[in-house]
Design a protein around this motif. Structure first.
Motif, mmCIF file in Angstrom:
data_model
loop_
_atom_site.group_PDB
_atom_site.id
_atom_site.type_symbol
_atom_site.label_atom_id
_atom_site.label_comp_id
_atom_site.label_asym_id
_atom_site.label_seq_id
_atom_site.Cartn_x
_atom_site.Cartn_y
_atom_site.Cartn_z
ATOM 1 N N LEU A 13 0.758 -0.988 -0.039
ATOM 2 C CA LEU A 13 -0.046 0.015 -0.090
ATOM 3 C C LEU A 13 0.825 1.230 0.014
ATOM 4 C CD1 LEU A 13 -2.946 -0.620 2.474
ATOM 5 C CD2 LEU A 13 -3.086 -0.613 0.118
ATOM 6 N N GLN A 14 1.958 1.384 0.881
ATOM 7 C CA GLN A 14 2.827 2.234 0.954
ATOM 8 C C GLN A 14 3.725 2.647 -0.227
ATOM 9 O OE1 GLN A 14 4.409 1.214 4.809
ATOM 10 N NE2 GLN A 14 3.132 2.745 5.797
ATOM 11 N N VAL A 51 -3.075 7.051 0.637
ATOM 12 C CA VAL A 51 -2.952 7.910 1.727
ATOM 13 C C VAL A 51 -4.497 7.889 2.312
ATOM 14 C CG1 VAL A 51 -1.487 9.362 0.615
ATOM 15 C CG2 VAL A 51 -3.766 9.831 0.164
ATOM 16 N N SER A 52 -4.608 8.326 3.248
ATOM 17 C CA SER A 52 -6.231 8.392 3.996
ATOM 18 C C SER A 52 -7.285 8.702 3.072
ATOM 19 C CB SER A 52 -6.113 9.072 5.406
ATOM 20 O OG SER A 52 -5.191 8.585 6.334
ATOM 21 N N THR A 106 3.376 1.514 10.759
ATOM 22 C CA THR A 106 3.160 0.200 11.096
ATOM 23 C C THR A 106 1.977 -0.650 10.812
ATOM 24 O OG1 THR A 106 2.473 0.933 13.262
ATOM 25 C CG2 THR A 106 4.877 0.528 13.115
ATOM 26 N N GLU A 107 0.779 0.147 10.489
ATOM 27 C CA GLU A 107 -0.436 -0.441 9.909
ATOM 28 C C GLU A 107 -1.374 0.505 9.046
ATOM 29 O OE1 GLU A 107 -1.655 -1.692 13.847
ATOM 30 O OE2 GLU A 107 -3.055 0.142 14.104
ATOM 31 N N ALA A 108 -2.358 -0.078 8.422
ATOM 32 C CA ALA A 108 -3.281 0.683 8.058
ATOM 33 C C ALA A 108 -4.570 0.127 8.355
ATOM 34 C CB ALA A 108 -3.111 0.518 6.161
ATOM 35 N N VAL A 135 -9.228 3.598 3.447
ATOM 36 C CA VAL A 135 -8.044 3.696 4.331
ATOM 37 C C VAL A 135 -8.373 4.964 5.270
ATOM 38 C CG1 VAL A 135 -5.622 4.209 4.554
ATOM 39 C CG2 VAL A 135 -6.502 3.070 2.598
ATOM 40 N N VAL A 136 -8.740 4.551 6.462
ATOM 41 C CA VAL A 136 -9.073 5.417 7.312
ATOM 42 C C VAL A 136 -8.029 5.877 8.416
ATOM 43 C CG1 VAL A 136 -11.692 4.672 7.308
ATOM 44 C CG2 VAL A 136 -10.225 3.688 8.761
#
Length: 239
Positions: free
Chosen positions: A27-28, A34-35, A59-61, A53-54
């Motif tokens: 994802l990154q 992005v949020s 370290t996490e999504a 993505v909230v």
């Protein structure tokens, strides 16, 4: 990763899931999410849909998940493979999952070295990891079932006839006179031997159980090539 495959342990609420590790890195670094972004997701052995993505940290999504789409139809195929060399085993697993194979059997053969069965890639965790990679590539959620049989003769004599019942059963065997059929699109069973092929005794036993020997032409293919070629030949959905 064309779909983030979610497992039960990823869910923190019925509509919320948290990604870490490999999927977060994708994802990154690849999607550059992005949020607020919407990404495709699916629940293992369940529906597909989207994840918003909230919350996104190093370290996490955390995703708000909506699951409302059916996964692709599985192939009506039972695929029986002589245990591959460990160096190509992961790629073959991923390919089988991406093609829609859901019933996969790994069997022994005279030309399968005993050391092949010691590979750590046969652990439940590693099997799930590689099957998930194939599903994510193809945007699918239905996890294949992998069965392991380390004794050739008991499998062929005691289990194979029942597996063949109601299916067109084939064994890939270079040198036979019958070409592999095309566009079957009906319940089928396909046996593919190790590097170097099944020995004559094994081909005879498979034929006695109800398999028909077929060939792909004069070229001898590695298993990692033979699997997608044969499956694509048999089923329109893979073409």
């Amino acid at each position: 990763m064309n779909l983030a495959l979610l497992f039960d342990e990823d869910f923190v609420a019925p509509d919320r899931a948290v990604l870490r590790g490999r999927r977060l890195a994708h994802l990154q670094s690849v999607i550059k999410a992005v949020s607020g972004d919407i990404v495709p997701v699916g629940q293992a052995d369940g529906q597909m849909g989207t994840g918003e993505v909230v919350r996104l940290t190093d370290t996490e999504a955390e995703l708000r998940v909506t699951l409302n789409q059916a996964p692709p139809e599985p192939l009506p195929l039972t695929l029986i493979l002589a245990m591959p060399r460990p160096k190509m085993f992961r790629r073959i697993l991923q390919t089988c999952a991406a093609l829609g194979v859901k019933d996969l059997w790994l069997i022994n053969s005279y030309k399968v070295e005993k050391s092949f069965w010691q590979t750590p890639w046969l652990s439940d965790e590693r099997l799930r990891e590689n099957l998930a990679l194939g599903l994510e590539q193809a945007k699918d959620t239905l996890m294949p079932r992998v069965q392991i049989r380390k004794l050739f003769k008991p499998f062929v004599e005691d289990e194979l006839p029942a597996l063949i019942k109601g299916k067109q059963a084939l064994v890939a065997h270079p040198g036979t006179s019958t070409p592999c059929p095309v566009h079957l699109n009906r319940p089928s069973l396909l046996c593919i031997g190790p590097e170097g092929g099944f020995i004559p005794y094994e081909v005879e036993k498979l034929e006695e159980a109800g398999c028909q020997s077929v060939h792909l032409g004069p070229r001898i293919l590695r298993m990692e090539t033979a699997v997608p070629v044969l499956v694509s030949r048999l089923f329109d959905a893979c073409l």
